[in-house]
Write a protein that holds these residues in place. Sequence first.
Motif, PDB file in Angstrom:
ATOM      1  N   CYS A 236      36.093  36.314  37.350  1.00 31.73           N
ATOM      2  CA  CYS A 236      36.803  34.807  37.555  1.00 31.73           C
ATOM      3  C   CYS A 236      37.880  34.317  37.290  1.00 31.73           C
ATOM      4  O   CYS A 236      38.843  33.764  37.053  1.00 31.73           O
ATOM      5  N   VAL A 237      37.797  35.070  35.618  1.00 33.28           N
ATOM      6  CA  VAL A 237      38.929  34.794  34.780  1.00 33.28           C
ATOM      7  C   VAL A 237      40.164  35.687  34.849  1.00 33.28           C
ATOM      8  O   VAL A 237      41.136  35.534  34.723  1.00 33.28           O
ATOM      9  N   TYR A 238      39.692  36.985  33.836  1.00 31.55           N
ATOM     10  CA  TYR A 238      40.149  37.869  33.434  1.00 31.55           C
ATOM     11  C   TYR A 238      41.328  38.716  35.262  1.00 31.55           C
ATOM     12  O   TYR A 238      42.167  38.790  34.472  1.00 31.55           O
ATOM     13  N   THR A 239      40.154  38.814  35.828  1.00 33.07           N
ATOM     14  CA  THR A 239      41.379  39.693  36.859  1.00 33.07           C
ATOM     15  C   THR A 239      42.710  39.033  37.060  1.00 33.07           C
ATOM     16  O   THR A 239      43.394  39.231  37.633  1.00 33.07           O
ATOM     17  N   PRO A 240      42.158  37.685  37.883  1.00 32.49           N
ATOM     18  CA  PRO A 240      43.323  37.186  38.316  1.00 32.49           C
ATOM     19  C   PRO A 240      44.121  36.478  37.465  1.00 32.49           C
ATOM     20  O   PRO A 240      45.391  36.425  37.394  1.00 32.49           O
ATOM     21  N   MET A 241      43.746  36.543  35.956  1.00 33.36           N
ATOM     22  CA  MET A 241      44.975  36.096  34.673  1.00 33.36           C
ATOM     23  C   MET A 241      46.354  36.887  34.342  1.00 33.36           C
ATOM     24  O   MET A 241      47.186  36.822  34.694  1.00 33.36           O
ATOM     25  N   LYS A 242      45.489  38.335  34.913  1.00 34.02           N
ATOM     26  CA  LYS A 242      46.811  39.807  35.344  1.00 34.02           C
ATOM     27  C   LYS A 242      47.572  40.003  35.796  1.00 34.02           C
ATOM     28  O   LYS A 242      48.323  39.976  35.319  1.00 34.02           O
ATOM     29  N   ARG A 243      48.333  38.835  37.028  1.00 34.67           N
ATOM     30  CA  ARG A 243      48.984  38.395  37.659  1.00 34.67           C
ATOM     31  C   ARG A 243      49.593  37.246  37.383  1.00 34.67           C
ATOM     32  O   ARG A 243      51.008  37.063  38.327  1.00 34.67           O
ATOM     33  N   ALA A 244      49.201  36.537  36.807  1.00 37.08           N
ATOM     34  CA  ALA A 244      49.491  34.690  36.395  1.00 37.08           C
ATOM     35  C   ALA A 244      50.027  35.167  34.630  1.00 37.08           C
ATOM     36  O   ALA A 244      51.764  34.230  34.679  1.00 37.08           O
ATOM     37  N   SER A 245      49.582  35.427  33.347  1.00 40.61           N
ATOM     38  CA  SER A 245      49.862  35.309  32.455  1.00 40.61           C
ATOM     39  C   SER A 245      49.282  36.330  31.666  1.00 40.61           C
ATOM     40  O   SER A 245      48.471  36.862  31.536  1.00 40.61           O
ATOM     41  N   ILE A 246      49.991  36.474  30.609  1.00 41.66           N
ATOM     42  CA  ILE A 246      50.445  37.776  28.996  1.00 41.66           C
ATOM     43  C   ILE A 246      48.459  36.752  28.662  1.00 41.66           C
ATOM     44  O   ILE A 246      48.600  37.681  27.656  1.00 41.66           O
ATOM     45  N   LEU A 247      48.563  35.392  28.458  1.00 37.12           N
ATOM     46  CA  LEU A 247      46.812  35.402  27.702  1.00 37.12           C
ATOM     47  C   LEU A 247      46.131  36.257  28.662  1.00 37.12           C
ATOM     48  O   LEU A 247      44.867  36.039  27.951  1.00 37.12           O
ATOM     49  N   ASN A 248      45.630  37.428  29.268  1.00 39.78           N
ATOM     50  CA  ASN A 248      44.774  37.748  30.216  1.00 39.78           C
ATOM     51  C   ASN A 248      44.549  38.876  29.373  1.00 39.78           C
ATOM     52  O   ASN A 248      43.253  39.311  29.115  1.00 39.78           O
ATOM     53  N   THR A 249      45.159  39.423  28.293  1.00 41.90           N
ATOM     54  CA  THR A 249      45.150  40.220  27.189  1.00 41.90           C
ATOM     55  C   THR A 249      43.766  39.255  26.174  1.00 41.90           C
ATOM     56  O   THR A 249      43.111  39.943  25.557  1.00 41.90           O
ATOM     57  N   TRP A 250      44.388  38.560  25.737  1.00 42.56           N
ATOM     58  CA  TRP A 250      43.140  37.217  25.039  1.00 42.56           C
ATOM     59  C   TRP A 250      41.297  37.137  25.431  1.00 42.56           C
ATOM     60  O   TRP A 250      40.420  37.404  25.308  1.00 42.56           O
ATOM     61  N   ALA A 251      42.196  36.797  27.222  1.00 37.00           N
ATOM     62  CA  ALA A 251      40.591  36.663  27.581  1.00 37.00           C
ATOM     63  C   ALA A 251      40.068  38.213  28.303  1.00 37.00           C
ATOM     64  O   ALA A 251      38.355  38.131  27.763  1.00 37.00           O
ATOM     65  N   GLY A 252      40.390  39.352  28.284  1.00 36.59           N
ATOM     66  CA  GLY A 252      39.853  40.075  28.799  1.00 36.59           C
ATOM     67  C   GLY A 252      39.005  41.191  27.110  1.00 36.59           C
ATOM     68  O   GLY A 252      38.322  41.503  27.472  1.00 36.59           O
TER      69      GLY A 252
END
Length: 425
Positions: A236-252
Amino acid sequence: MARQLLTKLIFSKVPCSSFLNYKSVRIPWCQQAWTLRRVWLKRYSKYGLENPTVSLENSIKRAPYRISKIAALNVHEFKDNEYQQTKVNTEQKQDLSLNSVSIIKFKPLPRATYITIVKGYKELAKAKLAALVILTTMCGYALAPGATSLTCLMSTTVGTGLCIASANAFNQWIEAPYDAQMSRTRNRVLVRRAITPFHAFSFGSVAGILGVLILSIMANPMTALMGSTNILLYTCVYTPMKRASILNTWAGSLVGAIPPMMGWVACTNSFDVGAWILGGILYAWQFPHFNSLSWNLRADYSKAGYRMMAVTNPSLNARVSLRYSLLLFPLCYLTPYVGMTSWWFAWDSSLMNCVLLWGAFKFWRDPNEKTARDCFFASLIHLPVIFALMMVHKNFQQSNIILDHNPDISESDETGILSKGFIEF
């Protein structure tokens, strides 16, 4: 003589400078004809069209009258055996390509069997990635002080594995349309329709529920809460963020840091300093690992619309890898300071951290495919060696202190801890 000279000039592979001494040839059109032929061969040779006849017919009109008249005769007469063979080969290639496309497009799906379903579950769970995460959970359990129970260890391992399988299945269920656009993921089980989306969603739901129940009953509710939180963070956080912001790496990276903490909490039922140190090491390690991996896959990520650092900001991608490689040094030095390991681990871990740091430094100084690949393989070696060194240099005196303050622990458990430690596992 002029006719023979112009024929050699246009259709031979000898540079036009060899014929510049002939008075009847004008130098500007000589260079134009040769350049035109070279551009034609460069652009259209991959299609099997190596005859520059068509292009030269259009350019002859701009040539001087004397040369234009002679060249026009040669253009229409230039039909040798090599061109005819090239034309036949081109037609055959086009027929083969059309046939292959039709076969791939209308290929029927095989019937599902027990073996194919099991293989589909294995692909949904991402078995190799899940095995690495489970290994970090087991290491977290082994490094925790206190009595180690084989039943609790196996239950934690199985429950964590089911939670990982659930998160990976939900991830593929959400990203199936985008996986079809990437060469790295276009053969995944949902993309090739080996398993239906409803089947994959059901598998993820059942695996997640079973995993949380096992952790809650066999380990403790705190570990089960961490397992369920990790599933939600990943899907619910990392997967949607991959297409929204580079902050997805920190969430992952936060998702990857939780499993060793789950192992520690399953053993001690508390968030001690050691759990946070293990989580910090996993958190920092994932940046050089993933950033170097994503560098060579940035074309695929861009095609699917994923906003990765390697795509949107390549220089930041390399800098972040170097920064977190440096952060691993103080994190490893904290383990002997808090009593988790002996001070020998500080020396041994420095060697492995230097290997990873050197790979990250080369990747930062000159980001390319080779340096990214070297940094990635260095990270693959770094993590298991670091955890192996931590278990070798584990400070068992800390376990003795905890045993003295816990009289409920049986004598057999105490003997197993002091004599064998984690080696029996």
